[in-house]
Design a protein around this motif. Structure first.
Motif, PDB file in Angstrom:
ATOM      1  N   PHE A 174       8.235   9.261 -24.234  1.00  0.00           N
ATOM      2  CA  PHE A 174       8.440   7.809 -23.772  1.00  0.00           C
ATOM      3  C   PHE A 174       8.687   7.056 -24.878  1.00  0.00           C
ATOM      4  CE2 PHE A 174       5.130   8.729 -20.246  1.00  0.00           C
ATOM      5  CZ  PHE A 174       5.672   8.879 -19.538  1.00  0.00           C
ATOM      6  N   ASP A 175       9.919   6.089 -24.499  1.00  0.00           N
ATOM      7  CA  ASP A 175      10.150   5.020 -25.486  1.00  0.00           C
ATOM      8  C   ASP A 175       9.273   3.702 -24.905  1.00  0.00           C
ATOM      9  OD1 ASP A 175      11.852   6.548 -26.664  1.00  0.00           O
ATOM     10  OD2 ASP A 175      13.149   5.121 -27.350  1.00  0.00           O
ATOM     11  N   VAL A 176       8.594   2.985 -25.710  1.00  0.00           N
ATOM     12  CA  VAL A 176       7.861   1.895 -25.302  1.00  0.00           C
ATOM     13  C   VAL A 176       8.419   0.568 -25.932  1.00  0.00           C
ATOM     14  CG1 VAL A 176       5.564   0.895 -25.166  1.00  0.00           C
ATOM     15  CG2 VAL A 176       5.705   3.200 -24.918  1.00  0.00           C
ATOM     16  N   THR A 177       8.751  -0.378 -25.080  1.00  0.00           N
ATOM     17  CA  THR A 177       9.102  -1.923 -25.695  1.00  0.00           C
ATOM     18  C   THR A 177       8.208  -2.745 -25.163  1.00  0.00           C
ATOM     19  OG1 THR A 177      11.578  -1.052 -25.440  1.00  0.00           O
ATOM     20  CG2 THR A 177      11.146  -3.559 -25.321  1.00  0.00           C
TER      21      THR A 177
ATOM     22  N   GLN B 123       5.150  -8.543 -21.978  1.00  0.00           N
ATOM     23  CA  GLN B 123       5.368  -7.443 -20.976  1.00  0.00           C
ATOM     24  C   GLN B 123       5.585  -6.278 -21.793  1.00  0.00           C
ATOM     25  OE1 GLN B 123       9.865  -8.648 -19.945  1.00  0.00           O
ATOM     26  NE2 GLN B 123      10.591  -6.812 -20.818  1.00  0.00           N
ATOM     27  N   ILE B 124       5.635  -5.041 -21.106  1.00  0.00           N
ATOM     28  CA  ILE B 124       5.700  -3.834 -21.439  1.00  0.00           C
ATOM     29  C   ILE B 124       6.331  -2.803 -20.571  1.00  0.00           C
ATOM     30  CG2 ILE B 124       3.364  -3.148 -20.606  1.00  0.00           C
ATOM     31  CD1 ILE B 124       3.086  -1.464 -23.016  1.00  0.00           C
ATOM     32  N   ALA B 125       7.318  -2.277 -21.297  1.00  0.00           N
ATOM     33  CA  ALA B 125       7.929  -1.195 -20.556  1.00  0.00           C
ATOM     34  C   ALA B 125       7.902   0.022 -21.426  1.00  0.00           C
ATOM     35  CB  ALA B 125       9.586  -1.633 -20.652  1.00  0.00           C
ATOM     36  N   VAL B 126       7.776   1.229 -20.595  1.00  0.00           N
ATOM     37  CA  VAL B 126       7.672   2.632 -20.891  1.00  0.00           C
ATOM     38  C   VAL B 126       9.010   3.270 -20.154  1.00  0.00           C
ATOM     39  CG1 VAL B 126       6.256   4.503 -20.831  1.00  0.00           C
ATOM     40  CG2 VAL B 126       5.256   2.330 -20.614  1.00  0.00           C
ATOM     41  N   GLY B 127       9.915   3.848 -21.070  1.00  0.00           N
ATOM     42  CA  GLY B 127      11.121   4.152 -20.527  1.00  0.00           C
ATOM     43  C   GLY B 127      11.214   6.006 -20.850  1.00  0.00           C
ATOM     44  N   ASN B 128      11.452   6.459 -19.693  1.00  0.00           N
ATOM     45  CA  ASN B 128      12.036   8.038 -19.913  1.00  0.00           C
ATOM     46  C   ASN B 128      13.546   7.620 -19.863  1.00  0.00           C
ATOM     47  OD1 ASN B 128      11.352  10.713 -19.487  1.00  0.00           O
ATOM     48  ND2 ASN B 128      12.849  10.539 -17.587  1.00  0.00           N
ATOM     49  N   ILE B 129      14.194   6.631 -19.431  1.00  0.00           N
ATOM     50  CA  ILE B 129      15.629   6.527 -19.811  1.00  0.00           C
ATOM     51  C   ILE B 129      15.680   5.108 -20.232  1.00  0.00           C
ATOM     52  CG2 ILE B 129      16.072   8.058 -17.491  1.00  0.00           C
ATOM     53  CD1 ILE B 129      16.851   5.410 -15.960  1.00  0.00           C
ATOM     54  N   PRO B 130      17.039   4.803 -20.505  1.00  0.00           N
ATOM     55  CA  PRO B 130      17.101   3.522 -21.277  1.00  0.00           C
ATOM     56  C   PRO B 130      17.193   2.583 -20.203  1.00  0.00           C
ATOM     57  CG  PRO B 130      18.844   5.102 -22.047  1.00  0.00           C
ATOM     58  CD  PRO B 130      18.019   5.743 -20.946  1.00  0.00           C
TER      59      PRO B 130
ATOM     60  N   HIS C 121      14.404  -8.441 -31.807  1.00  0.00           N
ATOM     61  CA  HIS C 121      13.583  -9.781 -31.966  1.00  0.00           C
ATOM     62  C   HIS C 121      12.418  -9.774 -32.615  1.00  0.00           C
ATOM     63  CE1 HIS C 121      11.751 -13.619 -30.573  1.00  0.00           C
ATOM     64  NE2 HIS C 121      13.015 -14.056 -30.308  1.00  0.00           N
ATOM     65  N   GLN C 122      12.018 -10.560 -33.297  1.00  0.00           N
ATOM     66  CA  GLN C 122      10.570 -10.678 -33.761  1.00  0.00           C
ATOM     67  C   GLN C 122       9.342 -10.476 -33.196  1.00  0.00           C
ATOM     68  OE1 GLN C 122      10.222 -14.388 -36.072  1.00  0.00           O
ATOM     69  NE2 GLN C 122      10.236 -15.552 -34.368  1.00  0.00           N
ATOM     70  N   MET C 123       9.661 -10.901 -31.638  1.00  0.00           N
ATOM     71  CA  MET C 123       8.551 -10.745 -30.819  1.00  0.00           C
ATOM     72  C   MET C 123       8.291  -9.341 -30.206  1.00  0.00           C
ATOM     73  SD  MET C 123       6.911 -13.665 -30.809  1.00  0.00           S
ATOM     74  CE  MET C 123       5.775 -13.558 -29.853  1.00  0.00           C
ATOM     75  N   VAL C 124       9.430  -8.674 -30.521  1.00  0.00           N
ATOM     76  CA  VAL C 124       9.274  -7.225 -29.875  1.00  0.00           C
ATOM     77  C   VAL C 124       8.973  -6.194 -30.662  1.00  0.00           C
ATOM     78  CG1 VAL C 124      11.132  -5.538 -28.523  1.00  0.00           C
ATOM     79  CG2 VAL C 124      11.205  -8.115 -28.580  1.00  0.00           C
ATOM     80  N   THR C 125       8.105  -5.135 -30.188  1.00  0.00           N
ATOM     81  CA  THR C 125       7.993  -4.045 -31.098  1.00  0.00           C
ATOM     82  C   THR C 125       8.254  -2.747 -30.215  1.00  0.00           C
ATOM     83  OG1 THR C 125       5.648  -3.700 -30.166  1.00  0.00           O
ATOM     84  CG2 THR C 125       6.010  -5.148 -32.211  1.00  0.00           C
ATOM     85  N   THR C 126       8.685  -1.675 -30.785  1.00  0.00           N
ATOM     86  CA  THR C 126       9.140  -0.751 -30.029  1.00  0.00           C
ATOM     87  C   THR C 126       8.149   0.711 -30.801  1.00  0.00           C
ATOM     88  OG1 THR C 126      10.962   0.069 -31.590  1.00  0.00           O
ATOM     89  CG2 THR C 126      11.350  -1.310 -29.567  1.00  0.00           C
TER      90      THR C 126
ATOM     91  N   PRO D  33      19.387  -2.320 -20.523  1.00  0.00           N
ATOM     92  CA  PRO D  33      18.744  -1.010 -21.683  1.00  0.00           C
ATOM     93  C   PRO D  33      17.455  -1.475 -22.104  1.00  0.00           C
ATOM     94  CG  PRO D  33      20.645  -2.242 -22.627  1.00  0.00           C
ATOM     95  CD  PRO D  33      20.607  -2.918 -21.033  1.00  0.00           C
ATOM     96  N   ILE D  34      16.462  -1.672 -21.320  1.00  0.00           N
ATOM     97  CA  ILE D  34      15.126  -2.319 -21.906  1.00  0.00           C
ATOM     98  C   ILE D  34      14.735  -1.568 -22.973  1.00  0.00           C
ATOM     99  CG2 ILE D  34      13.754  -1.144 -20.156  1.00  0.00           C
ATOM    100  CD1 ILE D  34      13.250  -4.387 -21.755  1.00  0.00           C
ATOM    101  N   CYS D  35      15.071  -0.124 -23.015  1.00  0.00           N
ATOM    102  CA  CYS D  35      14.410   0.957 -23.836  1.00  0.00           C
ATOM    103  C   CYS D  35      15.706   1.841 -24.176  1.00  0.00           C
ATOM    104  CB  CYS D  35      13.180   2.115 -23.431  1.00  0.00           C
ATOM    105  SG  CYS D  35      11.987   1.286 -22.603  1.00  0.00           S
ATOM    106  N   PRO D  36      16.586   0.860 -25.149  1.00  0.00           N
ATOM    107  CA  PRO D  36      18.030   1.430 -25.315  1.00  0.00           C
ATOM    108  C   PRO D  36      18.083   2.903 -25.936  1.00  0.00           C
ATOM    109  CG  PRO D  36      17.219  -0.525 -26.896  1.00  0.00           C
ATOM    110  CD  PRO D  36      16.189  -0.304 -25.819  1.00  0.00           C
ATOM    111  N   ASP D  37      16.941   3.407 -26.558  1.00  0.00           N
ATOM    112  CA  ASP D  37      17.274   4.601 -27.241  1.00  0.00           C
ATOM    113  C   ASP D  37      16.469   5.792 -26.556  1.00  0.00           C
ATOM    114  OD1 ASP D  37      18.667   3.892 -29.540  1.00  0.00           O
ATOM    115  OD2 ASP D  37      16.853   3.127 -30.565  1.00  0.00           O
ATOM    116  N   ALA D  38      16.049   5.411 -25.231  1.00  0.00           N
ATOM    117  CA  ALA D  38      15.331   6.561 -24.549  1.00  0.00           C
ATOM    118  C   ALA D  38      16.048   7.554 -24.103  1.00  0.00           C
ATOM    119  CB  ALA D  38      14.611   5.814 -23.304  1.00  0.00           C
TER     120      ALA D  38
END
Length: 297
Positions: free
Chosen positions: A220-223, A194-201, A248-253, A208-213
């Protein structure tokens, strides 16, 4: 100040309709003129909002959830009309960001009345889908958009638990896809879940899929979750509500101003909980595109 209040009566299992009269009475203490309109469909919403704008409008107050707020964003984006949201839906993620915490809708109304009287407004960024709508929250594709599709079909339970159950149901049919991501000139091709592009967290009722957005930083914050097994995702689930999944090791931001997402496995993109359509999709962060009453968390 000239204001319009748009109510989507079905939002929040009818809660928006039940509180509309009380909200309107309290708003009238803070504005010079208030027009109230009731929209039962997206088409109604568009028509009534534009009728109100043609009559001259300074403020649009949306009583509903994220879907209702999404329609308000389309109306107010880049126009100078200020948007305010009374959270009366199931997710309320944009309202959560602007108010700092989930609010009882009548408490939120009192806060809004004070903010209007104080002239407390700010601007936030928006995402713009190429050839499509604006969005204020999170655009997602893959596992999370499948969860969105399932949650939108569910009638029980209400609130965040609906998304929790949809997550568990979609785990049973998990299928990673081959994803191509172009972000600010950098290109990557990989297998992803999956991919999430966050303007908000937040999305999905406070996750909070993009907790620092930050909706006011021009980015954009991308998770991104790489190809993960069901076991990997189950291990991530406890951290979703706290934002710890990003470790998590499978997640990049990452952060970006523009991103194009493409793949060949039939993924569908959602933004603000609304269906955008199959990939590919290209989105751009537009700074200061929306004036709002409230503050960012």
């Amino acid at each position: 100040m000239r204001a319009a209040m748009v109510v989507h009566p079905a939002s929040g299992l009818g809660r928006a309709g039940r509180i509309a009269g009380t909200v309107a009475d309290r708003l009238r203490t803070a504005v010079d003129d208030l027009v109230t309109v009731e929209a039962n469909t997206v088409e109604d919403s568009h028509r009534l909002m534009h009728k109100a704008r043609d009559a001259g409008l300074d403020l649009l107050v949306v009583v509903g959830g994220d879907g209702s707020a999404h329609q308000g964003v389309q109306f107010c984006a880049d126009t100078g009309v200020t948007l305010a949201i009374i959270p009366a839906g199931t997710g309320n993620d944009l309202a959560r960001t602007l108010a700092g915490a989930p609010e009882d809708p009548l408490t939120a109304t009192e806060n809004l009345v004070r903010a209007i009287k104080d002239g407390a407004t700010t601007t936030i960024d928006l995402g713009r889908v190429e050839g499509g709508p604006w969005f204020a929250g999170v655009l997602c594709a893959g596992f999370d958009s499948s969860v969105n599709e399932r949650a939108n079909r569910m009638r029980w339970p209400s609130g965040p638990r609906r998304y929790d159950l949809a997550i568990l149901a979609e785990l049973a049919r998990l299928r990673p896809g081959r994803l191509t991501v172009d972000a600010d000139g950098d290109r990557a091709e990989l297998d992803a879940t999956q991919i999430a592009v966050g303007n908000i967290p937040f999305y999905g009722g406070g996750i909070p899929i993009c907790p620092d957005a930050d909706p006011a930083d021009g980015l954009f914050d991308v998770t991104l979750v790489r190809a993960a097994s069901r076991f990997d995702l189950v291990k991530m689930l406890p951290g979703l509500r706290t934002g710890k999944h990003v470790h998590h090791q499978m997640v990049t931001t990452s952060r970006t101003t523009k991103i194009r997402i493409g793949e060949a496995n039939g993924w569908v993109a959602y933004a603000d909980g609304e269906r955008i359509g199959p990939l590919p999709v290209e989105v751009t962060c537009v700074p200061n595109a929306l004036k709002v009453v409230g503050r960012t968390a």
